[in-house]
Design an enzyme around this catalytic site. Structure first.
Site, mmCIF file in Angstrom:
data_model
loop_
_atom_site.group_PDB
_atom_site.id
_atom_site.type_symbol
_atom_site.label_atom_id
_atom_site.label_comp_id
_atom_site.label_asym_id
_atom_site.label_seq_id
_atom_site.Cartn_x
_atom_site.Cartn_y
_atom_site.Cartn_z
ATOM 1 N N HIS A 160 -0.992 -6.522 -2.067
ATOM 2 C CA HIS A 160 -1.237 -7.287 -3.213
ATOM 3 C C HIS A 160 0.116 -7.679 -4.211
ATOM 4 O O HIS A 160 0.228 -8.539 -4.700
ATOM 5 C CB HIS A 160 -2.402 -6.717 -3.950
ATOM 6 N N ASP A 211 -7.873 -5.293 5.856
ATOM 7 C CA ASP A 211 -8.412 -5.000 4.500
ATOM 8 C C ASP A 211 -9.169 -6.011 4.127
ATOM 9 O O ASP A 211 -9.052 -7.206 4.473
ATOM 10 C CB ASP A 211 -7.281 -4.835 3.364
ATOM 11 N N ASP A 225 -11.677 -1.098 3.079
ATOM 12 C CA ASP A 225 -12.839 -1.661 2.212
ATOM 13 C C ASP A 225 -13.541 -2.657 2.972
ATOM 14 O O ASP A 225 -14.584 -3.208 2.355
ATOM 15 C CB ASP A 225 -12.218 -2.043 1.031
HETATM 16 C C1 X5A Z 1 -5.579 -2.561 -1.827
HETATM 17 C C2 X5A Z 1 -6.887 -3.014 -2.619
HETATM 18 C C3 X5A Z 1 -8.003 -4.058 -4.258
HETATM 19 C C4 X5A Z 1 -8.021 -4.611 -5.680
HETATM 20 C C5 X5A Z 1 -9.493 -4.946 -6.285
HETATM 21 C C6 X5A Z 1 -9.452 -5.448 -7.606
HETATM 22 N N1 X5A Z 1 -6.938 -3.545 -3.773
HETATM 23 N N2 X5A Z 1 -10.648 -5.963 -8.091
HETATM 24 O O1 X5A Z 1 -7.932 -2.817 -1.909
HETATM 25 ZN ZN ZN Z 2 -8.362 -4.126 -0.318
#
Ligand code: X5A
Ligand code: ZN
Length: 718
Positions: free
Chosen positions: A168, A205, A298
C-alpha cells in the site's frame, strides 16, 4: 543450492552423457538452480502498536512468530536455504520513495509516543513505533536478499517473511500498515541490477496494492495483477482505480490487471477461476523472467479483514501454477494476513510447494459463484484489446449489478446458499469466529496433509539402455506373476499382447502403477508399444483397486473400449481427427486439436479447458497417455504434464507409446520437476483451435463448472 551439472546438448538432461552420441554432442557446464530460500529474522517483530487503534490492532508481531513456528513444526525451515537479512540502503529505498518521505520515516526513530501518534495520523491506517524505521529497512533488505538469491541461481525460489508489509505504501506516503513498498522496490532493483525486461507481480493479498499499481501504471515491463475485496468501492482503500477498468496508462496499457471481488466469501473455486481465466493465460503470453508474489494471506479463510473462504491448500495450488512460469524463479514476500492460524498454515502450504512437495487435494465445491464470474468476465473484456489470448473473447457489454435482470438475481440467491459465505463479525480479532476457524483449520490440515512418498518418480522403459538418459529415476523390475497378469488382461484384446515385448511392458507398467497406488512413489512413466491396451489395463486396475475418480487424458488417435457411464473414469481425448459424429458426454470428451507447428500454443487448451475440467472433477489419480499421431508438440506435452501435477496429490501415470527419447525425457522432467520448466515462446493458437475450445466450453460448462467465465455461462448452468 548451486550444483554444477553436466548438461548434455543432445539429451538436454543433467546427466553425464554416456550414450553413443556422446561424441557428437557438446557437453556444457551449466549451473542449475534448485532449492528454496527462507528469509526471516525475529528483529522484524521488534515494533508494535503502542496505543489503542481498532484499525491497526490486527497488525501484530505474532504474525511473524506464529508463521515461523508453524514452519518449524512442519520441519520446513530445515529444508530451506537460510539467507540472512540486511538493511536496505537509502538509494535502494529511493528507487520508489522520495527523499522527503524517507526523512519523515527516519525521523520517527527518536519520537515519543505523542509525536508518533501525530505522524501516524497523517496517513491512512498506519502506526509508527521507534523501531518501525529499522524494521522497514530490514523488510526491504530481506526482499532484496531474496531477489539476489534467486537471480544469482543460489536458489530456485523462496519466501521472505517480513514486517512491515509494503504493497500500500507510495512514493510520498505510508498507507495500510505499509511503510516502504518492498515488492515495488524489489521489481525496480531487479530491473536495474539484472536488466530484466519482464517482471510479473502477483498480489494475492485481499487488499488492492494501490501503491504497486501507482509505481508501475505506465511501465510495460512490470505486469501487476491484483485481486481484492472491493464491494463496488465500499471496501478499503475505497478507490475508484481499484476496479477492473484500471488497465494501466500510456505505454503501460494492458499491464495492470485488477480483479475486484464485489462480495465477501470468495473461496478456492473463485480464486482458481481467476487464475485459469485471467491471470495464467495472460502470464503465459507475457512470459515473465521473474515472478514476485505480494503474498498476503488475508485472502484466506477466517481473516477478519478479508472475510473470504480460501483454505490453506488453495495457496499451494496458486503457488504451483506460478512455479511453471519464469523458469521457476519465484519470490514470495509476505504482505497481510491477520488470522494467525490461517496465516501460518497458508505460509506453510506456500513454502512446502516451493520446495517441490506434492500438493494436497483442494477442498470445496469446484464452482465459482456468480459474482466472481461477473468480475472475471469484466476483466477479460477490459483486457481483450491488449492480449492475444483474449482475442476471440466475445466483446460482451460489461455487466453491472444495477442492470442485472431479475432472473439473475434469483439465480444468485440460489447460488449463495450453496456457496460458502463467510458471515463473520468485522474486526473482532478475539471473537468466537476466530476460535471456530482455529478448530476448523486444526482438523482440516490433519485431513488434507499426507506423508510424501519416499520416491518421486518410477519408470518402466522398454529399453533399459535408455535409462541413463533420464533424470535419476527408479527403475522398476517386473513384479507381477503370469497368473495375475492373465486376470488383468482378460477382456482386453489379448491378440495385441502376445508379443513378448508388449507383455513385458505391460507387466512393468502395472508394477509402476502399483507403486503409485501403494504410495511408494508419487508418479511414474511407462513406455508401451501398445498404449491403448496398456491404458485399458491401467484403468481397470485402478477401478479394481477401488479408486472413485480417475482422469485419463489421451493425446493422439486411439480407440479405447471402456464403460464410461458411472463417472469413475473421465476420458479426455486430444486428437487430430474428428472421428465420430458422436457428441461429447460428461465423461467422454474429444478435443479436436489441429497441429499448429512446434509453438507453445497449447496453453489456451490447457488453461481454458483441460485444467478447469480436471479441477471440477477432482480425480484421485491421473493417467496421461501419449499415443500415435499426437497433435501437440514437445512444449505442449511438458506444459500439460507439469500443470496437471497439482491434481490427485501428484499421483499420475504417464503412458508413452512413442519411443522418441525426447518425449520420454520431457515427461520425465515434468514429473520429477528436476529442472525448471521451459515451454518455449508463446504463440497464439489458431482461430480454429480457439473456437474448438470455446465450443467445448459452451457444451460442457454446465457439467464442469470451473469452465464458466462469463455470466451467460452461469445463467444457463442453473
Ligand atoms: C498489508 C495489509 C491492510 C490495511 C487495512 C486497513 N494492509 N483497514 O493487509
Ligand atoms: Zn491486505
Amino acid at each position: 543450492m548451486n550444483s554444477l551439472i553436466f548438461f548434455c546438448n543432445f539429451c538436454f538432461l543433467p546427466e553425464i552423457c554416456t550414450n553413443v552420441s556422446r561424441d557428437v554432442c557438446f557437453v556444457l557446464f551449466i549451473a542449475m538452480a534448485s532449492g528454496t530460500a527462507l528469509i526471516y529474522d525475529d528483529e522484524m517483530t521488534s515494533y508494535k502498536l503502542l496505543w489503542d487503534d481498532p484499525v491497526c490492532d490486527i497488525e501484530v508481531p505474532e504474525r511473524l512468530l506464529a508463521s515461523y513456528e508453524q514452519l518449524k513444526h512442519y520441519h520446513l525451515v530445515e529444508r530451506c536455504v537460510h539467507v540472512p537479512i540486511r538493511e536496505a540502503t537509502e538509494e535502494e529505498i529511493m528507487l520508489v520513495h522520495s527523499s522527503e518521505y524517507l526523512e519523515v520515516v527516519k525521523s520517527t526513530q527518536t519520537m515519543n509516543e505523542e509525536e508518533l501518534r501525530r505522524v501516524s495520523g497523517n496517513y491512512d491506517a498506519v502506526y509508527f513505533h521507534p523501531n518501525t524505521y529499522r524494521c522497514a529497512k530490514l523488510a526491504v533488505g530481506a526482499t532484496l536478499q531474496l531477489i539476489d538469491s534467486v537471480m544469482s541461481g543460489k536458489v530456485l525460489n523462496g519466501m521472505a517473511l517480513v514486517r512491515p508489509p509494503g504493497h500500500h505504501s507510495q512514493r510520498n506516503a505510508a498507507n495500510g500498515f505499509c511503510v516502504f513498498n518492498n515488492v515495488a522496490i524489489a521489481a525496480q532493483y531487479a530491473k536495474r541490477k539484472y536488466g530484466l525486461q519482464r517482471i510479473l507481480i502477483v498480489d494475492w493479498d485481499v487488499h488492492h496494492g494501490q501503491g504497486i499499481q501507482y509505481v508501475f501504471e505506465e511501465d510495460p515491463s512490470v505486469l501487476y495483477y491484483s485481486w481484492h475485496r472491493y464491494e463496488h468501492q465500499k471496501f478499503w482503500p475505497l478507490l475508484r482505480e481499484s476496479d477492473y477498468d484500471a488497465v494501466g496508462q500510456g505505454e503501460g496499457k494492458g499491464f495492470n490487471i485488477n480483479v475486484p471481488w464485489n462480495k465477501v466469501g470468495m473461496g478456492n473455486s473463485d480464486y482458481l477461476a481467476a487464475f485459469f481465466h485471467v491471470l495464467l493465460p495472460v502470464a503465459f503470453e507475457f512470459a515473465p523472467e521473474l515472478i514476485l508474489v505480494s503474498s498476503g494471506y488475508d485472502s484466506g479463510i477466517g481473516d477478519p479483514e478479508g472475510q473470504m473462504n480460501a483454505t490453506p491448500e488453495c495457496f499451494a495450488h496458486l503457488t504451483h501454477f506460478l512455479m511453471q512460469l519464469a523458469n521457476g524463479r519465484l519470490c514470495a514476500v509476505l504482505e497481510g494476513g491477520y488470522h494467525l492460524k490461517s496465516l501460518s498454515e497458508s505460509v506453510c502450504m506456500t513454502v512446502k510447494t516451493l520446495l517441490g512437495d506434492p500438493l494436497p487435494l483442494i477442498s470445496g465445491n469446484m464452482a465459482p459463484c456468480l459474482s466472481a464470474i461477473e468480475s472475471i468476465q469484466n476483466v477479460r473484456a477490459a483486457h481483450k484489446p491488449y492480449w492475444k489470448c483474449l482475442m476471440y473473447e466475445e466483446a460482451t457489454p460489461l455487466q453491472d449489478l444495477s442492470t442485472k435482470s431479475q432472473q439473475m438475481m434469483e439465480a444468485e440467491l440460489i447460488q449463495t446458499s450453496t456457496h460458502p459465505v463467510a458471515e463473520q463479525a468485522v474486526g473482532t480479532a478475539n471473537s468466537d469466529e476466530v476460535i471456530k476457524t482455529d478448530r476448523f483449520l486444526e482438523s482440516h490440515m490433519k485431513k488434507i496433509l499426507f506423508p510424501v512418498p519416499p520416491v518421486k518418480t518410477a519408470a518402466a522403459i522398454v529399453s533399459k539402455a535408455d535409462a541413463h538418459l533420464l533424470p535419476i529415476l527408479v527403475q522398476v523390475e517386473m513384479e507381477m506373476n503370469a497368473q495375475q497378469l492373465k486376470t488383468l488382461i482378460s477382456g482386453v484384446d489379448a491378440e495385441l499382447v502376445t508379443e513378448e515385448k508388449a507383455l513385458l511392458s505391460l507387466q512393468n507398467m502395472v508394477a509402476v502403477l502399483d507403486k503409485i497406488l501403494k504410495k511408494e512413489v508419487c508418479n511414474g512413466i511407462a513406455e508401451s508399444p501398445v498404449a491403448s491396451v496398456s491404458t485399458t489395463v491401467a484403468l481397470k486396475h485402478c477401478i479394481g483397486f477401488g479408486l472413485q475418480r480417475v482422469l485419463c487424458i489421451v493425446v493422439g488417435d486411439m480407440d479405447l473400449e471402456l464403460d464410461l457411464d458411472d463417472g469413475k473414469i473421465l476420458l479426455i481425448n486430444i486428437c487430430q481427427k474428428r472421428r465420430s459424429e458422436k457428441t461429447n458426454s460428461k465423461y467422454h470428451i474429444s478435443l479436436h486439436w489441429k497441429e499448429d507447428g512446434e509453438k507453445n500454443n497449447f496453453s489456451s487448451a490447457v488453461l481454458g479447458f483441460i485444467l478447469p475440467v480436471a479441477y471440477s472433477y477432482q480425480p484421485d489419480l491421473l493417467i496421461i497417455v501419449f499415443g500415435p499421431n499426437r497433435s501437440i508438440g514437445i512444449n505442449g506435452v511438458s506444459l500439460l504434464t507439469s500443470l496437471l501435477q497439482g491434481l490427485a496429490k501428484s499421483q499420475s501415470l504417464v503412458v508413452i507409446q512413442d519411443t522418441e527419447i525426447k518425449l520420454v525425457q520431457s515427461v520425465a522432467k515434468a514429473l520429477t520437476a528436476v529442472s525448471t520448466p521451459d515451454f518455449g515462446a508463446y504463440a497464439p493458437a489458431s482461430q480454429e483451435n480457439v473456437l474448438e475450445i470455446k465450443r467445448l466450453r459452451d457444451q460442457l460448462q454446465q457439467e464442469w463448472k470451473m469452465l464458466q467465465c462469463s455470466v451467460k455461462d452461469w445463467i444457463s448452468g442453473t
